[in-house]
Motif scaffolding. Structure first.
Motif, PDB file in Angstrom:
ATOM      1  N   ILE A 105      -9.910 -15.011   7.634  1.00 18.16           N
ATOM      2  CA  ILE A 105     -10.272 -14.062   8.812  1.00 18.16           C
ATOM      3  C   ILE A 105      -9.329 -12.904   8.635  1.00 18.16           C
ATOM      4  CG2 ILE A 105     -10.347 -13.679  11.364  1.00 18.16           C
ATOM      5  CD1 ILE A 105     -10.654 -16.640  11.329  1.00 18.16           C
ATOM      6  N   ALA A 106      -9.898 -11.636   8.663  1.00 19.80           N
ATOM      7  CA  ALA A 106      -9.367 -10.405   8.513  1.00 19.80           C
ATOM      8  C   ALA A 106      -9.157  -9.510  10.019  1.00 19.80           C
ATOM      9  CB  ALA A 106      -9.579  -9.459   7.150  1.00 19.80           C
ATOM     10  N   VAL A 107      -8.200  -9.242  10.454  1.00 22.59           N
ATOM     11  CA  VAL A 107      -8.191  -8.366  11.753  1.00 22.59           C
ATOM     12  C   VAL A 107      -7.219  -7.271  11.581  1.00 22.59           C
ATOM     13  CG1 VAL A 107      -7.934  -8.555  14.178  1.00 22.59           C
ATOM     14  CG2 VAL A 107      -8.471 -10.583  12.840  1.00 22.59           C
ATOM     15  N   GLY A 108      -7.528  -5.804  11.871  1.00 26.74           N
ATOM     16  CA  GLY A 108      -6.835  -5.017  12.275  1.00 26.74           C
ATOM     17  C   GLY A 108      -6.245  -4.922  13.535  1.00 26.74           C
ATOM     18  N   ARG A 109      -4.913  -4.862  13.591  1.00 25.29           N
ATOM     19  CA  ARG A 109      -3.986  -4.763  14.700  1.00 25.29           C
ATOM     20  C   ARG A 109      -3.603  -3.347  15.243  1.00 25.29           C
ATOM     21  NH1 ARG A 109      -2.215  -9.688  16.566  1.00 25.29           N
ATOM     22  NH2 ARG A 109      -2.100  -8.472  18.574  1.00 25.29           N
ATOM     23  N   GLY A 110      -3.844  -2.333  14.195  1.00 24.78           N
ATOM     24  CA  GLY A 110      -3.333  -0.861  14.218  1.00 24.78           C
ATOM     25  C   GLY A 110      -1.617  -0.966  14.746  1.00 24.78           C
ATOM     26  N   GLU A 111      -1.535  -0.196  15.630  1.00 22.74           N
ATOM     27  CA  GLU A 111      -0.178  -0.033  15.873  1.00 22.74           C
ATOM     28  C   GLU A 111       0.324  -0.903  17.263  1.00 22.74           C
ATOM     29  OE1 GLU A 111       0.376   3.942  18.733  1.00 22.74           O
ATOM     30  OE2 GLU A 111      -1.103   4.205  16.726  1.00 22.74           O
ATOM     31  N   ASP A 167       2.376   1.775  11.591  1.00 24.09           N
ATOM     32  CA  ASP A 167       3.516   2.222  12.682  1.00 24.09           C
ATOM     33  C   ASP A 167       2.482   3.175  13.708  1.00 24.09           C
ATOM     34  OD1 ASP A 167       2.929   4.962  11.740  1.00 24.09           O
ATOM     35  OD2 ASP A 167       4.479   4.459  10.131  1.00 24.09           O
ATOM     36  N   SER A 168       3.291   3.918  14.415  1.00 24.31           N
ATOM     37  CA  SER A 168       2.616   4.743  15.413  1.00 24.31           C
ATOM     38  C   SER A 168       2.024   6.182  15.207  1.00 24.31           C
ATOM     39  CB  SER A 168       3.476   4.813  16.864  1.00 24.31           C
ATOM     40  OG  SER A 168       4.812   5.549  16.563  1.00 24.31           O
ATOM     41  N   SER A 169       2.520   6.380  13.747  1.00 22.47           N
ATOM     42  CA  SER A 169       2.000   7.871  13.335  1.00 22.47           C
ATOM     43  C   SER A 169       0.488   7.912  13.412  1.00 22.47           C
ATOM     44  CB  SER A 169       2.261   7.990  11.829  1.00 22.47           C
ATOM     45  OG  SER A 169       3.919   7.996  12.054  1.00 22.47           O
ATOM     46  N   GLY A 170      -0.121   9.078  13.721  1.00 26.87           N
ATOM     47  CA  GLY A 170      -1.668   9.164  13.584  1.00 26.87           C
ATOM     48  C   GLY A 170      -2.192   8.624  15.025  1.00 26.87           C
ATOM     49  N   GLU A 197      -8.573   1.834  12.350  1.00 28.20           N
ATOM     50  CA  GLU A 197      -9.411   1.659  11.084  1.00 28.20           C
ATOM     51  C   GLU A 197      -8.602   1.349   9.929  1.00 28.20           C
ATOM     52  OE1 GLU A 197     -12.359   4.495   8.570  1.00 28.20           O
ATOM     53  OE2 GLU A 197     -11.371   5.249  10.390  1.00 28.20           O
ATOM     54  N   LEU A 198      -7.222   2.056   9.632  1.00 35.38           N
ATOM     55  CA  LEU A 198      -6.569   1.763   8.548  1.00 35.38           C
ATOM     56  C   LEU A 198      -5.945   0.330   8.536  1.00 35.38           C
ATOM     57  CD1 LEU A 198      -5.047   3.148   6.090  1.00 35.38           C
ATOM     58  CD2 LEU A 198      -3.119   3.595   7.691  1.00 35.38           C
ATOM     59  N   SER A 199      -5.723  -0.367   9.574  1.00 42.66           N
ATOM     60  CA  SER A 199      -4.930  -1.522   9.472  1.00 42.66           C
ATOM     61  C   SER A 199      -6.282  -2.597   9.144  1.00 42.66           C
ATOM     62  CB  SER A 199      -4.462  -1.985  10.862  1.00 42.66           C
ATOM     63  OG  SER A 199      -5.292  -1.911  11.738  1.00 42.66           O
ATOM     64  N   GLN A 200      -7.252  -2.140   9.722  1.00 40.05           N
ATOM     65  CA  GLN A 200      -8.531  -3.118   9.187  1.00 40.05           C
ATOM     66  C   GLN A 200      -8.873  -3.170   7.972  1.00 40.05           C
ATOM     67  OE1 GLN A 200     -10.346  -5.280  11.394  1.00 40.05           O
ATOM     68  NE2 GLN A 200     -10.823  -6.205   9.538  1.00 40.05           N
ATOM     69  N   PHE A 233       0.710  -1.171   0.100  1.00 35.11           N
ATOM     70  CA  PHE A 233      -0.040   0.022   0.118  1.00 35.11           C
ATOM     71  C   PHE A 233       0.809   1.234   0.013  1.00 35.11           C
ATOM     72  CE2 PHE A 233      -2.365  -3.270   2.307  1.00 35.11           C
ATOM     73  CZ  PHE A 233      -3.701  -3.350   1.630  1.00 35.11           C
ATOM     74  N   GLN A 234       0.514   2.156  -0.684  1.00 35.80           N
ATOM     75  CA  GLN A 234       0.845   3.642  -0.560  1.00 35.80           C
ATOM     76  C   GLN A 234       0.656   4.245   1.012  1.00 35.80           C
ATOM     77  OE1 GLN A 234       2.792   5.417  -2.739  1.00 35.80           O
ATOM     78  NE2 GLN A 234       2.566   3.438  -4.220  1.00 35.80           N
ATOM     79  N   VAL A 235       1.542   4.997   1.502  1.00 37.61           N
ATOM     80  CA  VAL A 235       1.315   5.650   2.675  1.00 37.61           C
ATOM     81  C   VAL A 235      -0.269   6.374   2.906  1.00 37.61           C
ATOM     82  CG1 VAL A 235       2.065   7.473   4.353  1.00 37.61           C
ATOM     83  CG2 VAL A 235       3.783   6.333   2.882  1.00 37.61           C
ATOM     84  N   ASN A 236      -0.568   5.613   3.994  1.00 36.75           N
ATOM     85  CA  ASN A 236      -2.136   5.931   4.126  1.00 36.75           C
ATOM     86  C   ASN A 236      -3.187   5.707   3.342  1.00 36.75           C
ATOM     87  OD1 ASN A 236      -1.561   7.435   6.720  1.00 36.75           O
ATOM     88  ND2 ASN A 236      -1.048   9.207   5.546  1.00 36.75           N
ATOM     89  N   GLY A 237      -2.738   4.605   2.372  1.00 36.24           N
ATOM     90  CA  GLY A 237      -3.465   4.079   1.466  1.00 36.24           C
ATOM     91  C   GLY A 237      -4.134   2.905   1.615  1.00 36.24           C
ATOM     92  N   THR A 238      -5.184   2.331   0.730  1.00 36.17           N
ATOM     93  CA  THR A 238      -5.622   0.960   1.099  1.00 36.17           C
ATOM     94  C   THR A 238      -5.942   0.112  -0.201  1.00 36.17           C
ATOM     95  OG1 THR A 238      -8.082   2.012   0.993  1.00 36.17           O
ATOM     96  CG2 THR A 238      -7.049   1.527   3.115  1.00 36.17           C
ATOM     97  N   ALA A 239      -5.414   0.947  -1.214  1.00 30.04           N
ATOM     98  CA  ALA A 239      -5.350   0.184  -2.772  1.00 30.04           C
ATOM     99  C   ALA A 239      -4.274  -0.442  -2.697  1.00 30.04           C
ATOM    100  CB  ALA A 239      -5.717   1.088  -3.801  1.00 30.04           C
ATOM    101  N   LEU A 240      -4.527  -1.846  -3.141  1.00 29.22           N
ATOM    102  CA  LEU A 240      -3.043  -2.702  -3.333  1.00 29.22           C
ATOM    103  C   LEU A 240      -2.371  -2.344  -4.448  1.00 29.22           C
ATOM    104  CD1 LEU A 240      -4.735  -6.308  -2.535  1.00 29.22           C
ATOM    105  CD2 LEU A 240      -2.827  -5.267  -1.374  1.00 29.22           C
ATOM    106  N   ASP A 241      -1.184  -2.414  -4.255  1.00 27.22           N
ATOM    107  CA  ASP A 241      -0.185  -2.361  -5.294  1.00 27.22           C
ATOM    108  C   ASP A 241      -0.224  -3.589  -6.075  1.00 27.22           C
ATOM    109  OD1 ASP A 241       2.873  -2.808  -6.569  1.00 27.22           O
ATOM    110  OD2 ASP A 241       2.775  -0.573  -5.894  1.00 27.22           O
ATOM    111  N   SER A 242       0.242  -3.293  -7.507  1.00 31.61           N
ATOM    112  CA  SER A 242      -0.110  -4.428  -8.711  1.00 31.61           C
ATOM    113  C   SER A 242       0.876  -5.433  -8.056  1.00 31.61           C
ATOM    114  CB  SER A 242       0.335  -3.721  -9.921  1.00 31.61           C
ATOM    115  OG  SER A 242       1.916  -3.198 -10.003  1.00 31.61           O
ATOM    116  N   ARG A 243       2.193  -5.272  -7.461  1.00 34.38           N
ATOM    117  CA  ARG A 243       3.051  -6.288  -7.060  1.00 34.38           C
ATOM    118  C   ARG A 243       2.404  -7.147  -6.025  1.00 34.38           C
ATOM    119  NH1 ARG A 243       8.023  -2.955  -5.170  1.00 34.38           N
ATOM    120  NH2 ARG A 243       6.436  -1.503  -4.493  1.00 34.38           N
ATOM    121  N   ALA A 244       1.627  -6.589  -5.016  1.00 30.65           N
ATOM    122  CA  ALA A 244       0.833  -7.277  -4.070  1.00 30.65           C
ATOM    123  C   ALA A 244      -0.245  -8.194  -4.563  1.00 30.65           C
ATOM    124  CB  ALA A 244       0.429  -6.541  -2.952  1.00 30.65           C
ATOM    125  N   VAL A 245      -0.660  -7.548  -5.645  1.00 30.56           N
ATOM    126  CA  VAL A 245      -1.803  -8.366  -6.359  1.00 30.56           C
ATOM    127  C   VAL A 245      -1.279  -9.782  -6.964  1.00 30.56           C
ATOM    128  CG1 VAL A 245      -3.601  -8.618  -8.176  1.00 30.56           C
ATOM    129  CG2 VAL A 245      -3.445  -6.535  -6.913  1.00 30.56           C
TER     130      VAL A 245
END
Length: 219
Positions: free
Chosen positions: A185-191, A151-154, A161-164, A114-126
Protein backbone atom coordinates in the motif's frame (compact mmCIF):
# COMPACT_ATOMS: atom_id res chain seq x y z
CA UNK A 1 -11.75 -18.56 39.38
CA UNK A 2 -9.28 -15.63 39.38
CA UNK A 3 -6.53 -17.91 40.68
CA UNK A 4 -7.28 -20.42 37.95
CA UNK A 5 -7.09 -17.77 35.20
CA UNK A 6 -3.75 -16.54 36.50
CA UNK A 7 -2.35 -20.05 36.83
CA UNK A 8 -3.37 -21.09 33.33
CA UNK A 9 -1.97 -17.89 31.78
CA UNK A 10 1.36 -18.46 33.52
CA UNK A 11 1.40 -22.07 32.32
CA UNK A 12 0.55 -21.11 28.75
CA UNK A 13 3.22 -18.42 28.59
CA UNK A 14 5.77 -20.78 30.09
CA UNK A 15 5.08 -23.35 27.40
CA UNK A 16 5.31 -20.90 24.48
CA UNK A 17 8.37 -19.12 25.82
CA UNK A 18 10.64 -22.05 26.63
CA UNK A 19 14.06 -22.32 24.99
CA UNK A 20 13.19 -21.37 21.41
CA UNK A 21 16.23 -20.07 19.54
CA UNK A 22 16.09 -17.30 16.95
CA UNK A 23 17.65 -18.95 13.87
CA UNK A 24 19.14 -15.67 12.64
CA UNK A 25 20.63 -14.31 15.86
CA UNK A 26 21.20 -17.48 17.90
CA UNK A 27 19.42 -15.83 20.85
CA UNK A 28 16.42 -16.94 22.83
CA UNK A 29 13.00 -15.48 22.04
CA UNK A 30 13.00 -11.75 22.66
CA UNK A 31 10.74 -9.65 24.84
CA UNK A 32 8.53 -8.95 21.80
CA UNK A 33 7.59 -12.61 21.55
CA UNK A 34 7.08 -12.90 25.31
CA UNK A 35 4.86 -9.82 25.37
CA UNK A 36 2.82 -11.22 22.50
CA UNK A 37 2.41 -14.48 24.39
CA UNK A 38 1.21 -12.70 27.54
CA UNK A 39 -1.31 -10.59 25.62
CA UNK A 40 -2.50 -13.62 23.69
CA UNK A 41 -2.85 -15.67 26.85
CA UNK A 42 -4.92 -13.02 28.60
CA UNK A 43 -7.19 -12.54 25.59
CA UNK A 44 -7.50 -16.25 24.97
CA UNK A 45 -8.28 -16.97 28.61
CA UNK A 46 -11.04 -14.38 28.69
CA UNK A 47 -12.53 -15.65 25.46
CA UNK A 48 -12.36 -19.21 26.73
CA UNK A 49 -14.12 -18.22 29.93
CA UNK A 50 -17.02 -16.33 28.38
CA UNK A 51 -17.56 -18.80 25.56
CA UNK A 52 -17.75 -21.93 27.78
CA UNK A 53 -20.60 -23.28 29.82
CA UNK A 54 -20.28 -23.15 33.62
CA UNK A 55 -19.30 -26.80 33.83
CA UNK A 56 -16.62 -26.48 31.14
CA UNK A 57 -15.39 -23.02 32.08
CA UNK A 58 -12.12 -24.18 33.65
CA UNK A 59 -11.32 -26.24 30.58
CA UNK A 60 -12.28 -23.34 28.29
CA UNK A 61 -9.97 -20.94 30.13
CA UNK A 62 -7.06 -23.34 29.89
CA UNK A 63 -7.52 -24.03 26.17
CA UNK A 64 -8.12 -20.36 25.35
CA UNK A 65 -5.09 -19.14 27.28
CA UNK A 66 -2.77 -21.72 25.76
CA UNK A 67 -3.98 -21.04 22.21
CA UNK A 68 -3.83 -17.29 22.67
CA UNK A 69 -0.31 -17.42 24.08
CA UNK A 70 0.92 -19.54 21.19
CA UNK A 71 -0.62 -17.19 18.64
CA UNK A 72 0.62 -14.02 20.34
CA UNK A 73 4.11 -15.38 20.86
CA UNK A 74 4.20 -16.69 17.32
CA UNK A 75 3.43 -13.27 15.78
CA UNK A 76 6.09 -11.60 17.90
CA UNK A 77 8.66 -14.24 17.06
CA UNK A 78 7.77 -14.13 13.35
CA UNK A 79 8.48 -10.40 13.33
CA UNK A 80 11.64 -10.90 15.41
CA UNK A 81 13.30 -13.18 12.87
CA UNK A 82 12.14 -11.01 9.98
CA UNK A 83 13.64 -7.96 11.68
CA UNK A 84 16.96 -9.76 12.20
CA UNK A 85 17.09 -10.81 8.54
CA UNK A 86 16.30 -7.27 7.37
CA UNK A 87 19.06 -5.86 9.57
CA UNK A 88 21.46 -8.38 8.06
CA UNK A 89 20.48 -7.58 4.48
CA UNK A 90 20.45 -3.79 4.93
CA UNK A 91 23.79 -3.32 6.67
CA UNK A 92 25.61 -0.25 5.30
CA UNK A 93 22.67 0.50 2.97
CA UNK A 94 21.79 3.78 4.69
CA UNK A 95 18.35 2.42 5.60
CA UNK A 96 17.56 2.25 9.31
CA UNK A 97 15.54 -0.59 10.82
CA UNK A 98 13.49 0.13 13.93
CA UNK A 99 10.85 -1.78 15.85
CA UNK A 100 7.57 -0.52 17.30
CA UNK A 101 5.64 -3.35 18.90
CA UNK A 102 4.97 -5.89 16.15
CA UNK A 103 5.73 -3.35 13.41
CA UNK A 104 9.09 -3.02 11.65
CA UNK A 105 9.91 0.39 10.18
CA UNK A 106 12.43 0.87 7.39
CA UNK A 107 13.45 4.51 7.02
CA UNK A 108 14.86 5.35 3.59
CA UNK A 109 16.41 8.84 3.68
CA UNK A 110 16.13 10.95 0.56
CA UNK A 111 19.91 11.06 0.12
CA UNK A 112 19.84 7.44 -1.07
CA UNK A 113 16.44 7.39 -2.76
CA UNK A 114 15.60 10.47 -4.88
CA UNK A 115 17.20 13.63 -6.18
CA UNK A 116 15.68 16.91 -4.95
CA UNK A 117 12.19 17.17 -6.49
CA UNK A 118 12.86 13.92 -8.37
CA UNK A 119 10.87 10.70 -8.53
CA UNK A 120 13.41 8.33 -10.15
CA UNK A 121 14.95 5.91 -7.67
CA UNK A 122 18.69 6.10 -7.06
CA UNK A 123 20.66 2.94 -7.90
CA UNK A 124 21.49 2.53 -4.20
CA UNK A 125 17.79 2.45 -3.36
CA UNK A 126 17.11 -0.12 -6.08
CA UNK A 127 19.77 -2.41 -4.61
CA UNK A 128 18.45 -1.93 -1.08
CA UNK A 129 14.87 -2.64 -2.15
CA UNK A 130 16.09 -5.80 -3.86
CA UNK A 131 17.40 -6.95 -0.50
CA UNK A 132 14.17 -5.94 1.22
CA UNK A 133 12.24 -7.99 -1.32
CA UNK A 134 14.40 -11.07 -0.64
CA UNK A 135 13.31 -11.00 2.98
CA UNK A 136 9.65 -10.06 2.63
CA UNK A 137 9.07 -12.71 -0.02
CA UNK A 138 10.27 -15.28 2.49
CA UNK A 139 8.12 -13.80 5.27
CA UNK A 140 4.92 -13.38 3.32
CA UNK A 141 2.54 -12.94 6.24
CA UNK A 142 3.22 -9.21 6.49
CA UNK A 143 1.73 -6.14 4.85
CA UNK A 144 4.00 -3.33 3.65
CA UNK A 145 2.72 0.24 4.02
CA UNK A 146 4.92 2.59 1.99
CA UNK A 147 4.76 6.18 3.21
CA UNK A 148 6.26 9.06 1.24
CA UNK A 149 7.29 12.22 3.11
CA UNK A 150 8.62 15.65 2.06
CA UNK A 151 9.91 18.74 3.81
CA UNK A 152 7.88 21.95 3.92
CA UNK A 153 9.41 23.58 0.81
CA UNK A 154 6.79 24.20 -1.86
CA UNK A 155 3.01 24.16 -1.61
CA UNK A 156 1.00 21.57 0.29
CA UNK A 157 -0.50 20.22 -2.92
CA UNK A 158 2.88 19.92 -4.64
CA UNK A 159 4.41 18.12 -1.67
CA UNK A 160 1.43 15.78 -1.42
CA UNK A 161 1.70 14.81 -5.08
CA UNK A 162 5.50 14.43 -4.89
CA UNK A 163 5.32 12.20 -1.84
CA UNK A 164 2.65 10.01 -3.46
CA UNK A 165 4.72 9.59 -6.63
CA UNK A 166 7.75 8.61 -4.59
CA UNK A 167 5.78 6.10 -2.55
CA UNK A 168 4.37 4.66 -5.79
CA UNK A 169 7.89 4.39 -7.22
CA UNK A 170 9.07 2.35 -4.24
CA UNK A 171 5.97 0.15 -4.48
CA UNK A 172 6.56 -0.43 -8.20
CA UNK A 173 10.18 -1.38 -7.56
CA UNK A 174 9.17 -3.94 -4.94
CA UNK A 175 6.62 -5.38 -7.37
CA UNK A 176 9.36 -5.61 -10.01
CA UNK A 177 11.41 -7.56 -7.46
CA UNK A 178 8.61 -10.11 -7.08
CA UNK A 179 6.65 -8.87 -4.04
CA UNK A 180 2.89 -9.43 -4.41
CA UNK A 181 1.04 -6.16 -5.19
CA UNK A 182 -1.72 -7.21 -2.77
CA UNK A 183 0.73 -6.78 0.12
CA UNK A 184 1.80 -3.25 -0.84
CA UNK A 185 0.00 0.00 0.00
CA UNK A 186 1.56 3.32 -1.09
CA UNK A 187 0.48 6.55 0.61
CA UNK A 188 1.82 10.07 0.19
CA UNK A 189 1.96 12.01 3.44
CA UNK A 190 3.38 15.23 2.02
CA UNK A 191 4.85 17.48 4.70
CA UNK A 192 2.35 16.40 7.39
CA UNK A 193 4.64 14.09 9.41
CA UNK A 194 8.02 15.73 9.99
CA UNK A 195 10.59 14.02 12.22
CA UNK A 196 12.81 17.11 12.49
CA UNK A 197 12.56 20.87 12.18
CA UNK A 198 11.92 22.36 8.75
CA UNK A 199 13.76 25.55 9.73
CA UNK A 200 17.21 24.14 8.90
CA UNK A 201 18.67 22.37 5.87
CA UNK A 202 19.67 19.39 8.01
CA UNK A 203 16.16 19.08 9.42
CA UNK A 204 14.58 19.27 5.99
CA UNK A 205 16.92 16.53 4.77
CA UNK A 206 15.68 14.23 7.55
CA UNK A 207 12.05 14.94 6.69
CA UNK A 208 12.53 13.96 3.03
CA UNK A 209 12.20 10.20 3.29
CA UNK A 210 10.22 7.09 2.44
CA UNK A 211 9.18 4.75 5.22
CA UNK A 212 8.19 1.13 4.76
CA UNK A 213 6.12 -0.13 7.70
CA UNK A 214 5.88 -3.91 7.89
CA UNK A 215 2.90 -5.16 9.91
CA UNK A 216 1.70 -8.72 10.57
CA UNK A 217 -1.39 -9.70 8.65
CA UNK A 218 -4.55 -10.16 10.71
CA UNK A 219 -4.91 -13.76 11.83
Amino acid sequence: MKKLVLATIIAAVSVTGCSTVNPYTGEQKTANATTGAVIGAVAGGVIGAVSSSRGDREKGILIGAASGAALGGGVGYYMDVQEAKLRQQLQASGISVTRQGDNIILNMPNEITFQVNGTALDSRAVLALRNVALVVKEYDQTMLNILGHTDSSGSDSYNQELSQRRANEVRNQLIAEGVSPSRLIAVGRGESSPIATNSTAAGKAQNRRVEIVLSPMAQ
